[in-house]
Design a protein around this motif. Structure first.
Motif, mmCIF file in Angstrom:
data_model
loop_
_atom_site.group_PDB
_atom_site.id
_atom_site.type_symbol
_atom_site.label_atom_id
_atom_site.label_comp_id
_atom_site.label_asym_id
_atom_site.label_seq_id
_atom_site.Cartn_x
_atom_site.Cartn_y
_atom_site.Cartn_z
ATOM 1 N N GLU A 188 0.825 -1.208 0.000
ATOM 2 C CA GLU A 188 0.000 0.000 0.000
ATOM 3 C C GLU A 188 0.860 1.260 0.000
ATOM 4 O O GLU A 188 0.520 2.250 -0.662
ATOM 5 C CB GLU A 188 -0.936 -0.017 1.197
ATOM 6 C CG GLU A 188 -2.015 -1.089 1.104
ATOM 7 C CD GLU A 188 -2.938 -1.116 2.303
ATOM 8 O OE1 GLU A 188 -3.895 -1.912 2.295
ATOM 9 O OE2 GLU A 188 -2.713 -0.340 3.267
ATOM 10 N N LEU A 189 1.974 1.212 0.712
ATOM 11 C CA LEU A 189 2.869 2.370 0.693
ATOM 12 C C LEU A 189 3.496 2.539 -0.685
ATOM 13 O O LEU A 189 3.694 3.672 -1.149
ATOM 14 C CB LEU A 189 3.951 2.221 1.758
ATOM 15 C CG LEU A 189 3.489 2.272 3.218
ATOM 16 C CD1 LEU A 189 4.694 2.290 4.153
ATOM 17 C CD2 LEU A 189 2.610 3.481 3.483
ATOM 18 N N ALA A 190 3.792 1.434 -1.345
ATOM 19 C CA ALA A 190 4.333 1.521 -2.707
ATOM 20 C C ALA A 190 3.349 2.213 -3.643
ATOM 21 O O ALA A 190 3.752 2.987 -4.525
ATOM 22 C CB ALA A 190 4.678 0.126 -3.220
ATOM 23 N N ASP A 191 2.061 1.953 -3.443
ATOM 24 C CA ASP A 191 1.036 2.617 -4.272
ATOM 25 C C ASP A 191 1.031 4.122 -4.031
ATOM 26 O O ASP A 191 0.574 4.885 -4.890
ATOM 27 C CB ASP A 191 -0.342 2.038 -3.963
ATOM 28 C CG ASP A 191 -0.505 0.611 -4.469
ATOM 29 O OD1 ASP A 191 0.266 0.215 -5.366
ATOM 30 O OD2 ASP A 191 -1.388 -0.100 -3.960
ATOM 31 N N LEU A 192 1.539 4.550 -2.874
ATOM 32 C CA LEU A 192 1.632 5.970 -2.570
ATOM 33 C C LEU A 192 2.957 6.566 -3.042
ATOM 34 O O LEU A 192 3.220 7.752 -2.823
ATOM 35 C CB LEU A 192 1.499 6.206 -1.063
ATOM 36 C CG LEU A 192 0.202 5.739 -0.394
ATOM 37 C CD1 LEU A 192 0.256 6.014 1.107
ATOM 38 C CD2 LEU A 192 -1.004 6.414 -1.018
#
Length: 300
Positions: free
Chosen positions: A86-90
């Motif tokens: 999810e952080l990678a998506d950010l």
């Protein structure tokens, strides 16, 4: 690139200053242990990367951390504190660090194993209260230790245990080989281990891996040692096995809630030995860890 050490407690700030070099990226250091999610955007504003020792980074809070591109997590268990995908998506890449504490964690694992085998925690607690308690210990020379998962830490545990006269079995999700270690199927590992030491990484596939069904396959009277992640073991099933005596003892360095709350059920059981998620805490391991983190930062 400018960085922030988000939670430099437990003497990590001093270690950080010791290992930092003139060519490292500029970094600020926060010497606080508890940082609430709502504080994160304000604290992280203006920084390109952060070092995170144990602070939870919820995805919703991190959405407001504009400009942050990298999280360097001080260890391997980032998933216990954040969702890397999810952080990678950010647009935030999560880096983890392996190998820095293999010897430290292995030695702590062995220490917990011996403490459990001889009932040291129970005797120590009793004597502090004025009681002269003698536990009936078990000798481990000639006994079998089973390693659930086999990476760098487990390899160090195997080295020490083998040198102590123990038979070493291991199971790993992918094929491996190591001198002095016999690799077996999972059912054999559970059935033959006098001591089962957990060394799996935590992910969606391994969460709850030691289920009630698998714990029931353990040799009666086995000792369970967990210096990996608490969520690898079904907590209710473990408590049932401890109360019934199917598990002789559990020696634990990791917990679902940390710090462990006062009065937690684990603190009430005489056949449990506890340590405060400190297996990796040695000066040698901390220096290596922070230098490796700074080397990652230098390469960003």
């Amino acid at each position: 690139m400018k960085g922030l050490f988000l939670d430099a407690v437990d003497e990590l700030a001093a270690v950080f200053r010791h290992v930092a070099r003139p060519g490292d990226p500029p970094m600020d250091v926060i010497e606080r242990g508890e940082i609430r999610p709502e504080e994160l955007p304000g604290l992280i504003a203006g920084y390109d990367f952060i070092l995170d020792d144990h602070t939870a980074l919820p995805t919703e809070a991190m959405r407001a951390c504009a400009g942050l591109k990298h999280v360097i997590f001080l260890g391997t268990g980032a998933r216990s504190y954040m969702n890397p995908e999810e952080l990678a998506d950010l647009g935030i890449t999560v880096h983890t660090i392996k190998g820095y504490g293999d010897t430290a964690v292995a030695e702590h694992t062995i220490a917990l194993m011996w403490a459990a085998a001889r009932g040291l925690a129970c005797m120590d607690a009793g004597m502090r209260e004025g009681m002269w308690l003698r536990t009936e210990g078990v000798e481990l020379t000639g006994k079998t230790i089973g390693l659930l998962g086999f990476g760098g830490i487990a390899a160090e545990v195997a080295r020490i245990a083998s040198g102590s006269g123990m038979r070493v079995l291991a199971w790993n999700r992918s094929p491996k080989a190591a001198p002095g270690v016999t690799f077996v199927d999972l059912d054999t590992l559970l059935a033959e281990s006098h001591v089962l030491s957990v060394h799996l990484l935590l992910n969606d596939e391994t969460r709850g891996f030691l289920s009630a069904e698998r714990l029931a396959k353990l040799r009666p009277g086995a000792i369970l040692v967990n210096t990996a992640r608490a969520a690898l073991v079904d907590k209710t099933a473990m408590l049932d096995a401890l109360r019934s005596g199917h598990l002789r003892h559990a020696a634990l360095d990791v917990f679902l809630t940390e710090p462990l709350p006062a009065g937690h059920v684990l603190t009430t059981l005489p056949n449990v030995t506890l340590s405060a998620h400190s297996a990796f805490r040695t000066p040698e391991a901390s220096e290596k860890l922070l230098r490796m983190a700074l080397d990652i930062a230098c390469g960003l």
